[in-house]
Enzyme design. Structure first.
Site, PDB file in Angstrom:
ATOM      1  N   ASP A 265       0.847  -1.200   0.000  1.00  0.00           N
ATOM      2  CA  ASP A 265       0.000   0.000   0.000  1.00  0.00           C
ATOM      3  C   ASP A 265       0.882   1.251   0.000  1.00  0.00           C
ATOM      4  OD1 ASP A 265      -1.948   1.898   0.265  1.00  0.00           O
ATOM      5  OD2 ASP A 265      -2.512   1.353   2.325  1.00  0.00           O
ATOM      6  N   LYS A 272       1.567   7.936   0.644  1.00  0.00           N
ATOM      7  CA  LYS A 272       1.950   7.937   2.057  1.00  0.00           C
ATOM      8  C   LYS A 272       3.317   8.585   2.242  1.00  0.00           C
ATOM      9  CE  LYS A 272      -0.357   3.635   3.451  1.00  0.00           C
ATOM     10  NZ  LYS A 272      -1.227   4.222   4.481  1.00  0.00           N
ATOM     11  N   ASP A 283       0.188  -5.119   4.510  1.00  0.00           N
ATOM     12  CA  ASP A 283      -1.212  -4.768   4.270  1.00  0.00           C
ATOM     13  C   ASP A 283      -2.032  -5.937   3.695  1.00  0.00           C
ATOM     14  OD1 ASP A 283      -2.894  -2.677   4.877  1.00  0.00           O
ATOM     15  OD2 ASP A 283      -2.809  -1.781   2.873  1.00  0.00           O
ATOM     16  N   ASP A 342      -5.680   6.332  -0.662  1.00  0.00           N
ATOM     17  CA  ASP A 342      -5.081   5.544   0.418  1.00  0.00           C
ATOM     18  C   ASP A 342      -6.154   4.810   1.236  1.00  0.00           C
ATOM     19  OD1 ASP A 342      -3.064   4.475   1.928  1.00  0.00           O
ATOM     20  OD2 ASP A 342      -2.640   6.304   3.064  1.00  0.00           O
ATOM     21  N   GLU A 344      -7.932   2.422   0.335  1.00  0.00           N
ATOM     22  CA  GLU A 344      -8.119   1.417  -0.732  1.00  0.00           C
ATOM     23  C   GLU A 344      -8.668   0.097  -0.199  1.00  0.00           C
ATOM     24  OE1 GLU A 344      -5.387   1.757   0.893  1.00  0.00           O
ATOM     25  OE2 GLU A 344      -4.890  -0.333   1.319  1.00  0.00           O
ATOM     26  N   ARG A 346     -10.941  -0.644   2.020  1.00  0.00           N
ATOM     27  CA  ARG A 346     -12.407  -0.704   2.080  1.00  0.00           C
ATOM     28  C   ARG A 346     -13.012  -0.884   0.691  1.00  0.00           C
ATOM     29  NH1 ARG A 346     -12.614   5.075   4.943  1.00  0.00           N
ATOM     30  NH2 ARG A 346     -10.660   4.190   5.731  1.00  0.00           N
TER      31      ARG A 346
HETATM   32  N1  BES Z   1      -3.224   0.126   5.153  1.00  0.00           N
HETATM   33  C1  BES Z   1      -3.648   1.372   5.688  1.00  0.00           C
HETATM   34  C2  BES Z   1      -3.912   1.320   7.191  1.00  0.00           C
HETATM   35  C3  BES Z   1      -2.714   1.085   8.082  1.00  0.00           C
HETATM   36  C4  BES Z   1      -2.110   2.150   8.713  1.00  0.00           C
HETATM   37  C5  BES Z   1      -2.262  -0.184   8.343  1.00  0.00           C
HETATM   38  C6  BES Z   1      -1.060   1.945   9.558  1.00  0.00           C
HETATM   39  C7  BES Z   1      -1.199  -0.398   9.198  1.00  0.00           C
HETATM   40  C8  BES Z   1      -0.600   0.672   9.818  1.00  0.00           C
HETATM   41  C9  BES Z   1      -4.931   1.829   5.002  1.00  0.00           C
HETATM   42  O1  BES Z   1      -5.062   1.446   3.684  1.00  0.00           O
HETATM   43  C10 BES Z   1      -4.918   3.317   5.031  1.00  0.00           C
HETATM   44  O2  BES Z   1      -4.061   3.879   4.410  1.00  0.00           O
HETATM   45  N2  BES Z   1      -5.865   3.924   5.751  1.00  0.00           N
HETATM   46  C11 BES Z   1      -5.948   5.343   5.836  1.00  0.00           C
HETATM   47  C12 BES Z   1      -7.379   5.752   5.610  1.00  0.00           C
HETATM   48  C13 BES Z   1      -7.569   7.227   5.425  1.00  0.00           C
HETATM   49  C14 BES Z   1      -6.932   7.678   4.127  1.00  0.00           C
HETATM   50  C15 BES Z   1      -9.048   7.537   5.411  1.00  0.00           C
HETATM   51  C16 BES Z   1      -5.482   5.750   7.222  1.00  0.00           C
HETATM   52  O3  BES Z   1      -5.767   5.046   8.173  1.00  0.00           O
HETATM   53  O4  BES Z   1      -4.795   6.764   7.326  1.00  0.00           O
HETATM   54 ZN    ZN Z   2      -4.096  -0.283   3.119  1.00  0.00          ZN
HETATM   55 MN    MN Z   3      -4.110   2.786   2.380  1.00  0.00          MN
END
Ligand code: BES
Ligand code: ZN
Ligand code: MN
Length: 492
Positions: A265, A272, A283, A342, A344, A346
């Site tokens: 991811d 990111k 991920d 990001d 993604e 969901r």
């Molecule tokens: N894979 C990430 C979530 C994640 C964050 C996993 C830290 C492990 C450690 C997910 O796809 C993500 O990026 N979520 C975002 C959502 C936001 C953009 C609404 C997040 O949590 O920042």
């Molecule tokens: Zn993710």
């Molecule tokens: Mn993400």
């Protein structure tokens, strides 16, 4: 090669082994060690009277007797009054880790009955097998062998006997091996572990255990109309895949397990920060947990019908990547406004949750490293559980407690839904920072229609940066033990 555990009937005082691990309760030397202490020329009694060791949780002490065991490692299991599967699993993990670091191929493990407290023999033996495998796990495949090659821990014999111990050991050994499989997949870098690699793993598991397997390639995913999964995958040179596994241990409506399989991811166009981005190889931990759960099912073959669904893709940025503001049509027909590429996980889960309807499921559980927000809420200690059915959530909570993979419920109140309303589409994929774990769940809820559903957010628990007495840095295999307990408890 991973560790194999077995049960052995033997006399504690006479067992010959390079390493005898003994888990003891907090307090004075338990009476059950009298014969061992005799064989060790009183070395254990001297250790206790020195005051250097009192059996506190995670406390260890080594003794080198002249007797048939070359080393005795005492491991503190904590107060017997507080004994639980969790504390006994932990003691075994501490022993397992020390056994691996000692560099012996064989060891023997004994749980002093005084340490077991109110825990049954079956549960204690299960927890012991799980803990030994958990604590001794390591990943060395990508390092050259060290100059001084130590043997790998191959076999641990657990000193226990009788039908209860056997039943517990069978469960624990299967679940422990399944969890090791999951951790071995989680840790793989994303240049190895791609969506097609996960397909290969599913084929391997399905082949060994005679499971049904359906794999959708890019063309089939397009044909099914899985526009959300397609959108996530379209920026990558690695095509997405959709995997469906079936274990039909009964004719009842199935339990469906859905695992997020984002093999890396980057965040996509909403990229990111570089700091710790390497962790985003994890991920696909939800997908790995589902594969591990199927490994446990294949080994234990309970009378339960279980489906495993894995939508898998790599979230990249490129000239073909999806973009903020894009609107995609999910398989359900709902339109999704992409606020943030990001968010993604969901998206691909949305299509899997809709796909699940065709099985008329008894329930659907999804598991995903879904939000950073769950780390703010629960740290690295518990996963969040959110769902539509209180009885199902309670069932999951209990499985979490039994397995030591704990979950804590967050609310799915209607008010949170407002945060993912889109101006131009049915729903948007991000509700911003507030209550990020809950709004992500509300998004999934839009697609989890027609069955009892619960979602597990394991972003804080799937891997760890911490090294301690019973575990190593890296993947935890979170979800495998919980799913195994959940399914086993559903046997008719
Ligand atoms: N894979 C990430 C979530 C994640 C964050 C996993 C830290 C492990 C450690 C997910 O796809 C993500 O990026 N979520 C975002 C959502 C936001 C953009 C609404 C997040 O949590 O920042
Ligand atoms: Zn993710
Ligand atoms: Mn993400």
């Amino acid at each position: 090669m991973s560790l194999t555990t077995s049960l052995r009937k033997a006399d504690l005082g006479t067992v010959a082994t390079p390493l005898l691990v003994v888990a003891v309760p907090q307090g004075a030397m338990p009476a059950s060690l009298a014969a061992l202490d005799g064989a060790a020329g009183g070395a254990l009694a001297r250790l206790y009277s020195s005051g250097d060791f009192a059996g506190k949780k995670d406390q260890v002490a080594s003794v080198y007797p002249a007797g048939p065991a070359a080393r005795i490692l005492l491991v503190g299991a904590g107060a017997a009054a507080d004994a639980s599967g969790r504390s006994l699993r932990r003691a075994a993990a501490v022993g397992g880790k020390r056994a691996r670091l000692t560099g012996v191929a064989d060891a023997v493990y004994y749980l002093a009955p005084e340490a077991r407290g109110a825990v049954s023999v079956a549960d204690a033996t299960q927890a012991t097998a799980e803990g030994l495998m958990y604590g001794s796990w390591s990943f060395d495949a990508l390092k050259l062998p060290p100059e001084e090659v130590k043997p790998l821990l191959e076999r641990v014999e657990i000193l226990a006997q009788g039908p209860d111990a056997e039943a517990g050991h069978t469960r624990g050994a299967a679940i422990g091996a399944a969890q090791a499989l999951t951790r071995g997949l989680q840790i793989l870098p994303s240049n190895t572990c791609t969506p097609s690699f996960l397909v290969g793993q599913a084929q391997d598991i399905a082949g060994r255990h005679k499971f049904g397997l359906t794999v959708l390639d890019l063309a089939a995913i397009e044909k099914e109309g899985m526009g959300a999964l397609l959108a996530v995958g379209k920026g990558s040179a690695e095509d997405p895949r959709f995997i469906a596994l079936e274990y039909k241990g009964s004719k009842d409506a199935p339990v469906v397990l859905v695992g997020k399989g984002v093999t890396f991811d980057t965040g996509g166009i909403s990229i990111k920060p570089a700091e710790r981005m390497e962790d985003m190889k994890y991920d696909m931990s939800g997908a790995a947990a589902v594969l591990g759960a199927f490994e446990a099912l294949g080994r234990l073959r309970p009378k339960v019908h279980v489906i495993g669904l894995i939508p898998t893709a790599e979230n990249m940025l490129s000239g073909t990547a999806y973009k903020p503001g894009d609107v995609v049509r999910a398989m359900s027909g709902k339109h999704i406004e992409v606020i943030n590429t990001d968010a993604e996980g969901r998206l691909l889960l949305a299509d899997a949750l809709h796909y699940a309807r065709r099985y008329n499921p008894a329930c659907v559980l999804d598991i995903a490293t879904l939000t950073g927000a769950v780390v703010s809420a629960l740290g690295h200690t518990a996963a969040a559980v959110i769902g539509t059915d209180d009885a199902l959530i309670e069932e999951i909570r209990r499985a979490g407690d039994r397995s030591g993979e704990r979950v804590w419920q967050l609310p799915l109140w209607e008010e949170f839904r407002d945060l993912i309303k889109s101006d131009i589409a049915d729903v948007k994929n991000s509700g911003g920072r507030p209550a990020g774990t809950i709004t992500a769940a509300w998004f999934l809820r839009e697609f989890a229609e027609g069955y009892p559903w619960a979602h597990l957010d394991i972003a804080g628990t799937a891997y760890t940066q911490r090294e301690d007495a019973g575990s190593v840095k890296g993947p935890t295999g979170m979800g495998v033990r919980l799913f195994a307990e959940f399914v086993l408890a559903r046997q008719g």
